[in-house]
Design a protein around this motif. Structure first.
Motif, short mmCIF file in Angstrom:
data_model
loop_
_atom_site.label_atom_id
_atom_site.label_comp_id
_atom_site.label_asym_id
_atom_site.label_seq_id
_atom_site.Cartn_x
_atom_site.Cartn_y
_atom_site.Cartn_z
N MET A 1 0.97 -1.07 0.01
CA MET A 1 -0.21 0.08 -0.02
C MET A 1 0.95 1.30 0.03
O MET A 1 0.49 2.43 -0.54
N GLY A 2 2.15 1.29 0.69
CA GLY A 2 3.02 2.56 0.54
C GLY A 2 3.25 2.54 -0.98
O GLY A 2 3.41 3.65 -1.35
N GLU B 1 3.09 5.79 -5.98
CA GLU B 1 3.18 5.63 -7.53
C GLU B 1 1.61 6.21 -8.15
O GLU B 1 1.91 6.93 -9.10
N LEU B 2 0.59 6.24 -7.24
CA LEU B 2 -0.57 6.95 -7.70
C LEU B 2 -0.25 8.41 -7.66
O LEU B 2 -0.80 9.13 -8.36
N GLY C 1 0.79 12.30 -15.30
CA GLY C 1 -0.12 11.73 -15.95
C GLY C 1 0.31 10.37 -16.64
O GLY C 1 -0.06 9.71 -17.66
N THR C 2 1.38 9.84 -16.30
CA THR C 2 2.19 8.58 -16.67
C THR C 2 2.88 7.69 -15.62
O THR C 2 3.36 8.49 -14.61
N LEU C 3 2.85 6.67 -15.74
CA LEU C 3 3.69 5.48 -15.03
C LEU C 3 4.83 4.96 -15.61
O LEU C 3 5.58 4.01 -15.01
N GLU C 4 5.39 5.67 -16.42
CA GLU C 4 6.36 5.40 -17.36
C GLU C 4 7.75 5.08 -16.53
O GLU C 4 8.57 4.06 -16.53
#
Length: 307
Positions: free
Chosen positions: A247-248, A253-254, A261-264
């Motif tokens: 959860m941490g 990352e959220l 606007g990206t998780l690249e």
């Protein structure tokens, strides 16, 4: 594939043998079924199934709101995913003596190797919070006696948890541990011990194995496995650790996704698709499917007509 090939009874015997081995048994909390094979692959002796985690995953506080059906289902899901023994949190037994007996049957059928029952009143609360209340000794003893009488597999481990240390002190915890052992408990879970010396005192008070709860943000320091073994602890659980780690990471990352606007940039920190497929045994499922359907089915429709 599909499920462990080790029977529930074999796992129960393995749990008992491990507790008698003189080597500390390390049980991280399997917060999802997928984490159970990972615990096994990394060499731990067993997997713990935490009531606090089950409640948290449902968006509930850990105050006894989960039902026997929910707990048994999660016990079944995790136990089928590993060859290791599993120990599950049965809270206060979901009611009085007859409810405790039914809980034992349901959890036994779910394939767990052991369960623990505590001596808090309902509604219960996390064992490392203040303001707990425990039931009278005769009530606590009755819960354990009912569980022992109800089990059908004599190798199923019945563990008694006592929260009285945080209510009435160490001497009361020693006395209650002795009474719970006398009622038939196979092991004792003394909750919220403050020091190694307190674990050693419980070790001296009873002859059955004892458990140490190494939960973060609790009353106990996070002692090493070697420290716990040196004072005679037989099993250590890390009940909520994997959930807290996960959860941490999710929250961090959220935040990145919301900001950029990206998780690249986070991909390198993620579990890869290949590793996921290793843990859920994707290749074995595919091979099984091909082995079953590599023949012609007589009488099947071909081109819209019977062949």
């Amino acid at each position: 594939m599909l499920s462990t090939s080790v029977t529930p009874n074999e796992k129960r015997k393995a749990l008992r043998a491990g507790l008698a081995s003189g080597t500390l048994q390390r049980f991280p909390g399997a917060f999802t079924p997928l984490s159970a094979p990972l615990i096994q692959q990394l060499g731990f002796e067993g997997a713990y199934i935490s009531g606090a985690v089950m409640a948290a995953e449902l968006g509930l506080p850990d105050i006894g709101l989960t039902t026997l059906t929910e707990v048994a289902q999660r016990g079944r899901e995790i136990s089928r995913m590993t060859d290791l023994p599993t120990l599950i949190d049965a809270d206060t037994g979901f009611g009085e003596a007859m409810n405790v007996a039914r809980a034992v049957h349901e959890l036994e059928d779910a394939g767990v190797s052991g369960l623990h029952l505590e001596d808090q009143v309902n509604p219960k609360r996390c064992g490392h919070l203040d303001g707990k209340e425990v039931v009278p000794l005769d009530h606590a003893v009755q819960r354990i006696a009912a569980a022992v009488a109800a089990r059908r597999d004599s190798d199923l481990l019945i563990m008694a948890r006592t929260d009285i240390r945080g209510v009435a002190g160490l001497e009361a915890a020693k006395d209650r541990a002795k009474a719970l052992e006398a009622a038939g408990a196979d092991a004792i879970f003394p909750e919220a011990m403050a020091t190694l010396e307190e674990f050693a005192a419980i070790r001296e008070a009873v002859d059955v194995p004892i458990l140490a709860n190494m939960t973060e943000f609790g009353k106990s320091a996070l002692f090493t496995h070697q420290q716990l073994q040196d004072v005679g602890v037989n099993i250590a659980i890390h009940p909520v650790s994997l959930l807290r780690i996960a959860m941490g990471a999710i929250e961090r990352e959220l935040g990145v996704l919301a900001e950029t606007g990206t998780l690249e940039g986070a991909v390198e920190r993620m579990q890869t698709r290949a590793r996921l497929y290793e843990l859920n045994d994707y290749a074995a499922y595919s091979a099984f499917d091909e082995g079953v359907f590599d023949f012609e089915v007589p009488g099947r429709l071909i081109g819209g007509a019977h062949g």
